[in-house]
Design an enzyme around this catalytic site. Structure first.
Site, short mmCIF file in Angstrom:
data_model
loop_
_atom_site.label_atom_id
_atom_site.label_comp_id
_atom_site.label_asym_id
_atom_site.label_seq_id
_atom_site.Cartn_x
_atom_site.Cartn_y
_atom_site.Cartn_z
CG LEU A 82 4.23 13.48 -44.09
CD1 LEU A 82 4.73 13.13 -45.71
CD2 LEU A 82 2.75 14.06 -44.32
CG ASP A 83 0.95 10.01 -38.89
OD1 ASP A 83 1.07 11.02 -38.28
OD2 ASP A 83 -0.48 9.52 -39.43
NE ARG A 84 6.27 3.23 -37.98
CZ ARG A 84 6.19 2.33 -37.07
NH1 ARG A 84 7.14 2.16 -36.05
NH2 ARG A 84 5.15 1.64 -36.90
CB THR A 86 2.01 9.06 -43.87
OG1 THR A 86 1.04 8.58 -43.23
CG2 THR A 86 1.39 9.92 -45.24
#
Length: 236
Positions: A82-84, A86
């Site tokens: 997951l993106d940082r 998110t």
């Protein structure tokens, strides 16, 4: 949300300046590991916003969810990211078999992912689909962009949940897993995700975090193939 000295840089695209967070400002939240489920094959955790899934470049970006998990589960193996900024549900494998089995489900788009987001402004249509190809914006990395010539296919279904004074709460159902897909697709609709440090501007950017959360993940368990579903309550 004004830029702070030595904390942000500017990228320009389409006449709009986007503020990008510099890597030396990485300050991950120091919170306990939130384990939602663990068995002999898989580990399900609730990733906090602001924590990298895997290490970034440089020793100052070594703290990440993967490193914290290995401290408690040395056998853990990465499957997806997951993106940082998110938060939400992530699955890790505890055996090579589980890593391969679930990894193939992601690759073949057999997993089902559900996100909750708050987007800027009022999205009048109650449901819809964004079908726009995405590729990295090489001149402004890590930004991504829509490009019909070189972009990779990307589809996102969305449904409005409710409205508030400044935005719209939506549930998002990505069919593909392109980098920044949900963020770019909401921007395409004219409604960037609130608190997005990369794609939101002005008041839309003024929030304590990126308002994007991986709420639910469904896949087939690597031991027997039964369908399983895991949910992490949205924190905003």
């Amino acid at each position: 949300m004004g830029a702070q000295p030595n904390e942000q840089m500017l990228a320009k695209r389409g006449g709009i300046c986007y503020r990008l967070r510099m890597s030396d400002t990485y300050n991950p939240p120091q919170v306990p590991l939130d384990v939602l489920h663990a068995d002999h094959q898989i580990l399900i955790v609730n990733k906090p916003s602001g924590l990298l899934s895997v290490p970034g470049k440089g020793a100052h970006m070594s703290d990440c969810l993967m490193a914290r998990i290995l401290g408690a589960f040395p056998e853990a193996l990465l499957i997806h990211r997951l993106d940082r900024d998110t938060s939400g549900v992530m699955v890790f494998a505890l055996t090579p078999h589980a890593q391969k089995h679930i990894g193939q489900q992601f690759e073949k788009r057999r997993t089902k992912k559900t996100y909750v987001a708050r987007i800027w402004g009022r999205l009048e249509e109650r449901t819809g689909t964004v079908d726009q190809p995405i590729i990295v914006d090489w001149e402004n990395r890590p930004l991504q962009k829509i490009c019909h010539e070189t972009g990779r296919a990307a589809q996102t279904d969305w449904r409005v949940l409710r409205y508030d004074e400044t935005g719209t709460r939506v549930r998002l159902y990505p069919h593909t897993g392109r980098s920044h897909q949900l963020r770019v697709h909401m921007l395409f609709l004219g409604h960037p995700i609130i608190g997005d440090p990369l794609y939101a501007t002005g008041e839309a950017r003024d929030a304590p975090r990126l308002m994007l959360h991986s709420e639910n993940l469904k896949f087939r368990h690597p031991d027997g193939g039964a369908g399983v579903s895991f949910t992490a309550k949205c924190p905003f």
